[in-house]
Write a protein that holds these residues in place. Structure first.
Motif, mmCIF file in Angstrom:
data_model
loop_
_atom_site.group_PDB
_atom_site.id
_atom_site.type_symbol
_atom_site.label_atom_id
_atom_site.label_comp_id
_atom_site.label_asym_id
_atom_site.label_seq_id
_atom_site.Cartn_x
_atom_site.Cartn_y
_atom_site.Cartn_z
ATOM 1 N N TYR A 1 0.853 -1.181 0.000
ATOM 2 C CA TYR A 1 0.000 0.000 0.000
ATOM 3 C C TYR A 1 0.889 1.231 0.000
ATOM 4 N N ARG A 2 0.440 2.285 -0.677
ATOM 5 C CA ARG A 2 1.267 3.477 -0.801
ATOM 6 C C ARG A 2 1.420 4.223 0.523
ATOM 7 N N SER A 3 0.479 4.055 1.417
ATOM 8 C CA SER A 3 0.528 4.779 2.687
ATOM 9 C C SER A 3 -0.351 4.077 3.703
ATOM 10 N N VAL A 4 -0.242 4.514 4.964
ATOM 11 C CA VAL A 4 -1.119 3.989 6.005
ATOM 12 C C VAL A 4 -2.564 4.360 5.696
ATOM 13 N N ASP A 5 -2.786 5.570 5.204
ATOM 14 C CA ASP A 5 -4.148 6.003 4.878
ATOM 15 C C ASP A 5 -4.765 5.123 3.799
ATOM 16 N N GLU A 6 -3.981 4.759 2.797
ATOM 17 C CA GLU A 6 -4.512 3.874 1.751
ATOM 18 C C GLU A 6 -4.851 2.508 2.327
ATOM 19 N N LEU A 7 -4.009 2.010 3.225
ATOM 20 C CA LEU A 7 -4.281 0.727 3.869
ATOM 21 C C LEU A 7 -5.593 0.775 4.644
ATOM 22 N N LEU A 8 -5.766 1.815 5.439
ATOM 23 C CA LEU A 8 -6.970 1.913 6.268
ATOM 24 C C LEU A 8 -8.214 2.196 5.437
ATOM 25 N N GLY A 9 -8.048 2.819 4.290
ATOM 26 C CA GLY A 9 -9.200 3.129 3.443
ATOM 27 C C GLY A 9 -9.582 2.013 2.506
ATOM 28 N N ALA A 10 -8.780 0.963 2.446
ATOM 29 C CA ALA A 10 -9.062 -0.129 1.510
ATOM 30 C C ALA A 10 -10.166 -1.038 2.035
ATOM 31 N N ARG A 11 -11.143 -1.334 1.194
ATOM 32 C CA ARG A 11 -12.205 -2.272 1.563
ATOM 33 C C ARG A 11 -11.787 -3.704 1.266
ATOM 34 N N LEU A 12 -10.952 -3.848 0.252
ATOM 35 C CA LEU A 12 -10.458 -5.167 -0.132
ATOM 36 C C LEU A 12 -8.929 -5.144 -0.124
ATOM 37 N N PRO A 13 -8.311 -6.293 0.077
ATOM 38 C CA PRO A 13 -6.841 -6.329 0.070
ATOM 39 C C PRO A 13 -6.276 -5.929 -1.279
ATOM 40 N N ALA A 14 -5.071 -5.385 -1.273
ATOM 41 C CA ALA A 14 -4.354 -5.117 -2.512
ATOM 42 C C ALA A 14 -4.043 -6.433 -3.210
ATOM 43 N N PRO A 15 -3.722 -6.399 -4.498
ATOM 44 C CA PRO A 15 -3.383 -7.648 -5.182
ATOM 45 C C PRO A 15 -2.210 -8.347 -4.502
ATOM 46 N N PRO A 16 -2.324 -9.642 -4.243
ATOM 47 C CA PRO A 16 -1.222 -10.364 -3.581
ATOM 48 C C PRO A 16 -0.055 -10.594 -4.527
ATOM 49 N N LYS A 17 1.141 -10.608 -3.955
ATOM 50 C CA LYS A 17 2.346 -10.935 -4.705
ATOM 51 C C LYS A 17 3.083 -12.037 -3.969
ATOM 52 N N SER A 18 3.714 -12.900 -4.728
ATOM 53 C CA SER A 18 4.404 -14.049 -4.144
ATOM 54 C C SER A 18 5.741 -13.639 -3.544
ATOM 55 N N ILE A 19 5.930 -13.957 -2.266
ATOM 56 C CA ILE A 19 7.212 -13.684 -1.626
ATOM 57 C C ILE A 19 8.321 -14.486 -2.310
#
Length: 449
Positions: A422-440
């Motif tokens: 997430y670009r910022s804490v605010d974007e994380l808290l404002g997200a209703r759904l998770p960001a696209p997952p990426k493989s570690i």
């Protein structure tokens, strides 16, 4: 947003791995694969050759991707998590002009000199060979004294000393009980006597620390004074070579999937400290993540954080200190050259931070706000206030977060075998759904899909 430069190196410490002989090929266009050749099934005989009491190496260095190279006689071996091949491979297969044995080896990383950047130097008698991209550089081989004025031939070991540790771009050459310090910018050599260190068969820089290899033993030393800290020498086969039945702490042979960067096992904690170093914790092992030049190698966490035992549940850094949370307790270590535990710790997590439990925690650069994650909720804690109190519960679009960190590139949450950015804490808290997952494993460790 793409993976940050620091996180792309998210493996500078995964899996010391097993040794196998070196072969040469070009890396594939994707950057994956291995630049030194296909891998064959290993056998016990090859590993026994490396682990015998008569072991030891003529030289050691790192490849351009951080793999450790060990030279012995006319063969060269490299560390890998995939097991040894039956026999060591002749040097001439990778470096056509050499038959071996080599006296010393080192890799130079010079940002301001592209012709020398990522050059591997191999020393033999009075001559030195320099390779870049697997090809012999024009004008080589040449006399060692012509390439490094004031440095003699017949060397025992060599290692590059980075400006952060030596105050300038320097190479340390070892011959008997003498040490020659060569300044790459000034092209001046100074001679030192470090009798407390003793002769070195080979030398390595790994994770900002310097090692002198002596037979089957090694010593860590200060690159400015040659001083050796307490607790050395140690056995090479307990740390750098995965010998069965040996190993510091849990032991290389018994780390199993926890020490395999491609295993997909979750990290239990991740931290980006004030200096930009990134660490991850898993199964009592420490993984240095920000320096690809040092390779993907695992290390017992107590090596960097003395006295730290058991698994780490969460970690964060603030004001030159590292906070390591284990259950309901928190330990604090002073950051810097090595980590020193603050007296009086561990203490109760509730008393220190105002929270009873933490699955993950992070601070962002230049911020005194701590974010503590438990389940699918997150709380803010103002680290400048004493006593500290946790703020209101904030809903997250995730549940089961294993680790978290915040860098200039945003907030990263690690869940199982995936991570989310997430670009910022605010974007994380404002997200209703998770960001696209990426493989570690695939995106960060470049493991096969």
């Amino acid at each position: 947003m793409g993976v940050p430069a620091a996180a792309l190196c998210l493996a500078a410490a995964l899996a010391l791995g097993c040794a196998r002989p070196l072969t040469h090929r070009k890396p594939d266009a994707s950057g994956g694969g291995h630049p030194h050749g296909a891998e064959s099934p290993g056998n016990d005989t090859a590993l026994a050759q490396l682990c015998g009491d008569e072991g030891g190496f003529d030289a050691a260095a790192l490849t351009e991707n951080g793999t450790m190279l060990f030279f012995r006689g006319k063969e060269v071996w490299e560390t890998s998590p995939r097991g040894p091949q039956p026999h060591g491979h002749p040097l001439a297969v990778s470096w056509l002009e050499l038959e071996g044995p080599v006296d010393a080896a080192l890799r130079i990383h010079r940002r301001q000199h592209p012709e020398e950047h990522q050059s591997l130097y191999l020393f033999q008698g009075e001559q030195v060979w320099a390779y870049a991209g697997g090809q012999l550089r024009p004008g080589f081989p040449r006399r060692i004294g012509d390439e490094f004025p004031g440095v003699p031939g017949g060397l025992d070991a060599a290692v590059e000393c980075h400006p952060e540790e030596c105050g300038g771009e320097t190479i340390l050459f070892f011959k008997g009980d003498k040490v020659f310090s060569f300044d790459l910018a000034l092209r001046v050599t100074k001679q030192h006597m470090w009798p407390w260190l003793g002769p070195c068969d080979a030398a390595l820089r790994w994770l900002e620390r310097y090692y002198c290899l002596q037979g089957t033993s090694f010593q860590r030393f200060d690159p400015l004074t040659g001083e050796v800290p307490p607790g050395y020498p140690r056995d090479l086969r307990d740390y750098f070579i995965p010998c069965p039945g040996r190993g510091h702490g849990h032991g290389n042979a018994s780390w199993g999937d926890a020490g395999d960067r491609c295993s997909g096992l979750p990290f239990q904690a991740v931290i980006s400290d004030d200096t930009g170093r990134i660490y991850a914790f898993r199964g009592g092992l420490l993984f240095r993540l920000d320096s690809w030049r040092d390779g993907w190698h695992a290390w017992p966490q107590g090596h960097s954080w003395p006295g730290l035992q058991g698994e780490v549940d969460a970690a964060f850094a603030w004001d030159g200190r590292t906070y390591l949370i284990q259950g309901s307790q928190v330990s604090i270590y002073l950051s810097g050259q090595g980590h020193r535990q603050v007296e009086g710790y561990p203490k109760a997590l509730q008393d220190e931070l105002g929270v009873p439990v933490a699955d993950a925690a992070f601070t962002c650069p230049s911020s005194a706000e701590l974010y503590v994650i438990a389940g699918d909720r997150m709380r803010r804690v103002d680290l400048t206030q004493m006593p500290r109190h946790a703020g209101e519960l904030l809903q997250l679009p995730h549940d089961g977060v294993d680790g978290a960190m915040c860098t200039a590139d945003g907030v990263f949450l690690f869940c199982g075998d995936s991570y989310y950015q997430y670009r910022s804490v605010d974007e994380l808290l404002g997200a209703r759904l998770p960001a696209p997952p990426k493989s570690i494993a695939v995106d960060l460790f470049r493991c096969p899909q």
